[in-house]
Scaffold this active site. Structure first.
Site, mmCIF file in Angstrom:
data_model
loop_
_atom_site.group_PDB
_atom_site.id
_atom_site.type_symbol
_atom_site.label_atom_id
_atom_site.label_comp_id
_atom_site.label_asym_id
_atom_site.label_seq_id
_atom_site.Cartn_x
_atom_site.Cartn_y
_atom_site.Cartn_z
ATOM 1 N N CYS A 12 41.436 59.829 48.943
ATOM 2 C CA CYS A 12 41.067 60.008 51.106
ATOM 3 C C CYS A 12 39.827 59.702 51.972
ATOM 4 C CB CYS A 12 41.654 61.968 51.471
ATOM 5 S SG CYS A 12 43.054 62.133 50.490
ATOM 6 N N GLY A 38 42.633 55.845 51.366
ATOM 7 C CA GLY A 38 44.148 56.810 51.513
ATOM 8 C C GLY A 38 45.523 56.030 52.591
ATOM 9 N N ASN A 112 38.676 66.044 51.095
ATOM 10 C CA ASN A 112 38.498 64.461 50.094
ATOM 11 C C ASN A 112 38.048 65.221 48.695
ATOM 12 O OD1 ASN A 112 36.612 61.619 49.673
ATOM 13 N ND2 ASN A 112 38.392 62.038 49.182
ATOM 14 N N GLY A 113 38.456 65.094 47.660
ATOM 15 C CA GLY A 113 38.524 65.177 46.895
ATOM 16 C C GLY A 113 40.176 66.303 46.260
ATOM 17 N N CYS A 246 31.302 61.038 41.575
ATOM 18 C CA CYS A 246 32.264 59.615 40.662
ATOM 19 C C CYS A 246 31.530 58.347 40.431
ATOM 20 C CB CYS A 246 33.628 59.880 41.476
ATOM 21 S SG CYS A 246 34.415 58.806 40.971
ATOM 22 N N TYR A 252 35.598 51.874 41.054
ATOM 23 C CA TYR A 252 36.858 51.117 41.476
ATOM 24 C C TYR A 252 37.231 51.437 42.848
ATOM 25 C CZ TYR A 252 41.743 50.958 43.295
ATOM 26 O OH TYR A 252 42.885 50.678 43.549
ATOM 27 N N SER A 293 39.193 44.827 44.189
ATOM 28 C CA SER A 293 37.721 45.856 44.324
ATOM 29 C C SER A 293 36.964 44.734 42.113
ATOM 30 C CB SER A 293 38.586 46.920 43.085
ATOM 31 O OG SER A 293 39.427 46.376 42.430
ATOM 32 N N ASP A 355 38.008 42.397 35.081
ATOM 33 C CA ASP A 355 39.325 43.394 35.810
ATOM 34 C C ASP A 355 38.207 44.831 35.770
ATOM 35 O OD1 ASP A 355 40.976 44.461 37.304
ATOM 36 O OD2 ASP A 355 42.337 44.883 36.236
ATOM 37 N N ASP A 356 38.358 46.010 36.463
ATOM 38 C CA ASP A 356 37.364 46.641 36.852
ATOM 39 C C ASP A 356 37.882 48.344 36.036
ATOM 40 O OD1 ASP A 356 38.427 48.506 38.589
ATOM 41 O OD2 ASP A 356 39.077 46.712 39.659
ATOM 42 N N CYS A 392 41.135 62.145 35.136
ATOM 43 C CA CYS A 392 40.450 63.295 36.528
ATOM 44 C C CYS A 392 41.447 64.120 37.207
ATOM 45 C CB CYS A 392 40.652 61.440 37.576
ATOM 46 S SG CYS A 392 39.427 62.441 38.562
ATOM 47 N N CYS A 447 29.237 61.428 37.777
ATOM 48 C CA CYS A 447 30.043 61.819 36.425
ATOM 49 C C CYS A 447 31.214 61.282 35.724
ATOM 50 C CB CYS A 447 31.553 62.949 37.426
ATOM 51 S SG CYS A 447 33.086 63.036 36.785
ATOM 52 N N CYS A 450 36.360 61.073 32.938
ATOM 53 C CA CYS A 450 37.542 59.939 32.320
ATOM 54 C C CYS A 450 36.548 59.280 31.274
ATOM 55 C CB CYS A 450 38.579 59.756 33.768
ATOM 56 S SG CYS A 450 37.388 58.128 34.967
#
Ligand code: AMP
Ligand code: SF4
Length: 472
Positions: A12, A38, A112-113, A246, A252, A293, A355-356, A392, A447, A450
């Site tokens: 979002c 989004g 958002n979140g 994050c 990404y 990305s 790739d990311d 996540c 953070c 993940c």
């Protein structure tokens, strides 16, 4: 194994304008530059000082808004939202901003979140009489606010927000007030901009560039910014906890032209690519990135490795993100539709494919195949983030542990599955150094949940009660 959280994944984007004669129009443009956050729904709520006006619908912004819709959104303050939802979680009711009416007036709300104590709070609220209109976690805040003794918006928020655990940037708007708030860890980005005498708030700074607003500062974790007829005010609803923006926003999610806490995303990605080249060098002829990305990281890798950066993969512009396709079979089909290898670039070459990230492993596997089918002699996969080994809980759709390939296979097993000649990931230290945030803070103020399993907040257990994660 960590539990799955169902029904509330939100990436979002939020955009709001305070005190501008073309508030709806500007919000539309702002949301346009946040569309990558989004694509499942979009909405704008405006206020003319007397009442709120709402238009929202499912789909991309250009699908949700038709000619004339903006003309029906009068007023000098506006709040907009673009929504990401995984399969089955879409639908009109969940499109934001949410809009509530009561005897005291109206309230619009965008989020958002992801709240990790959503289920516990919702059960408790339902048990004590609340009836929910949507299945988003966002609505929780409205119910908690209504239960506060005060009828002042800011006091209601101050009472309600500390009950929430997880990632949230919230924007709430009444007929005559706009308030934005960021969770005490600052997990999601949220910035303040200025356009003449008007103010703008956006999930990413790229939205300011589009409307010609200047960046003022980032909203601080635990801070509320209050816009009303008396001016603009900052108040705290909680003290800042350990800072934890994050990492995947840099890796990404965010647009390369955005700055997250004053670090440009493209530049950070390029540094990640350079670190990766230092950590995982390889004899090769060309470097290519997976559009869009990973291009910045691939450029950084090539620069560091002193190899030519080439356009070995081309994206078909008119296909949506692979993630949005619901089934594995469709996702695989989606990758094929989305990318083509450039035979003239890769034929007979030893190719480094940057790739990311690897989530389920579908993309890398398909791309290795594409490059080999186009005649690449060798394909060396380099990932500019560490393996994603945990889900996540904060709104980035990195799947459940069962589906995360790096949670279930070793790097060598993954390499074999994807048919690559070699596979290497960036280290966690390389990720921190590459992004380049404040090294004096724990985890550089980002953070890493993940990648490490160390989450900045408590996380839910199987019964959706909250358990400590070591750093709570
Ligand atoms: P996968 O094919 O499942 O391994 O997904 C990896 C690809 O998806 C990479 O090319 C990433 O650029 C992209 N990606 C990473 N995280 C996300 C996310 N949260 N949502 C959508 N795409 C993602
Ligand atoms: Fe971002 Fe990963 Fe933390 Fe989620 S767990 S907020 S994706 S760094």
């Amino acid at each position: 194994m960590f539990p799955e959280i169902k029904g509330m994944n939100e990436e979002c984007g939020i955009f709001a304008i305070w005190e501008h004669p073309e508030a709806a129009q500007l919000t539309y443009y702002g949301l346009h530059s946040l569309q990558h956050r989004g694509q499942e729904g979009a909405g704008i709520v405006t206020s003319d000082g007397e009442e709120l006006h709402v238009h929202k619908n499912t789909g991309l912004l250009t699908e949700a808004f038709q000619a004339g819709d903006l003309d029906r959104l009068p007023g000098r303050q506006a709040l907009g939202h673009v929504r990401y939802a995984t399969a089955g979680k879409g639908g009109y009711d969940n499109v934001q901003p949410l809009h509530f009416k009561s005897e005291d007036g109206s309230l619009a709300m965008a989020h958002n979140g992801n709240l990790v104590n959503y289920q516990g709070l919702k059960s408790e609220l339902e048990r004590t009489g609340s009836i929910f209109q949507t299945t988003t976690d966002t609505e929780i805040l409205a119910h908690l606010m209504k239960r506060q003794a005060s009828d002042q918006l800011r006091e209601q928020l101050k009472g309600a927000l500390p009950e929430l655990v997880g990632a949230y940037s919230f924007a709430v708007m009444t007929e005559d007030e706009l308030i934005v708030a960021l969770d005490p860890h600052g997990l999601r980005p949220l910035s303040l901009g200025r356009l003449g005498n008007a103010y703008a708030v956006a999930s990413e700074t790229c939205a300011f560039d589009l409307i010609g607003a200047e960046y003022v500062r980032d909203v601080e974790p635990g801070e509320m910014l209050i816009f009303n007829r008396d001016g603009v005010f900052s108040e705290r609803f909680m003290g800042t906890k350990e800072r934890a923006l994050c990492s995947m926003e840099y890796v990404y999610l965010a647009r390369p032209d955005s700055n997250l806490e004053q670090i440009n995303v493209h530049t950070a990605r390029k540094r990640l690519g350079k670190r990766l080249a230092i950590e995982a060098d390889v004899d090769a002829d060309v470097v290519t990135g997976v559009p869009d990305s990973s291009i910045s990281a691939a450029i950084g890798f090539a620069e560091q490795a002193k190899l030519p950066y080439e356009l070995g993969l081309i994206k078909n512009r008119y296909v949506g993100r692979t993630f949005i396709q619901p089934s594995q079979a469709l996702r695989e089909q989606g990758v094929k539709m989305k990318l083509s290898a450039v035979r003239g670039v890769v034929e007979g070459k030893r190719v480094v494919m940057v790739d990311d990230s690897i989530v389920r492993g579908t993309t890398s596997q398909r791309i290795v195949q594409l490059l080999k089918d186009a005649g690449a002699a060798e394909v060396h996969v380099r990932i500019s983030a560490p393996p994603i080994i945990r889900p996540c809980f904060y709104g980035i759709d990195t799947s459940t542990s069962d589906e995360l390939i790096a949670a279930n296979y070793t790097t060598e097993q993954m390499r074999e599955k994807m048919g690559a000649d070699s596979l290497r990931f960036l280290s966690v230290d390389g990720l921190k150094a590459g992004i380049g945030r404040d090294a004096s803070q724990p985890n550089c103020g980002q953070c890493l949940g993940c990648f490490t399993g160390q989450y900045p907040t408590a996380i839910p257990n199987e019964k959706n009660a909250l358990v400590g994660s070591g750093k709570g």
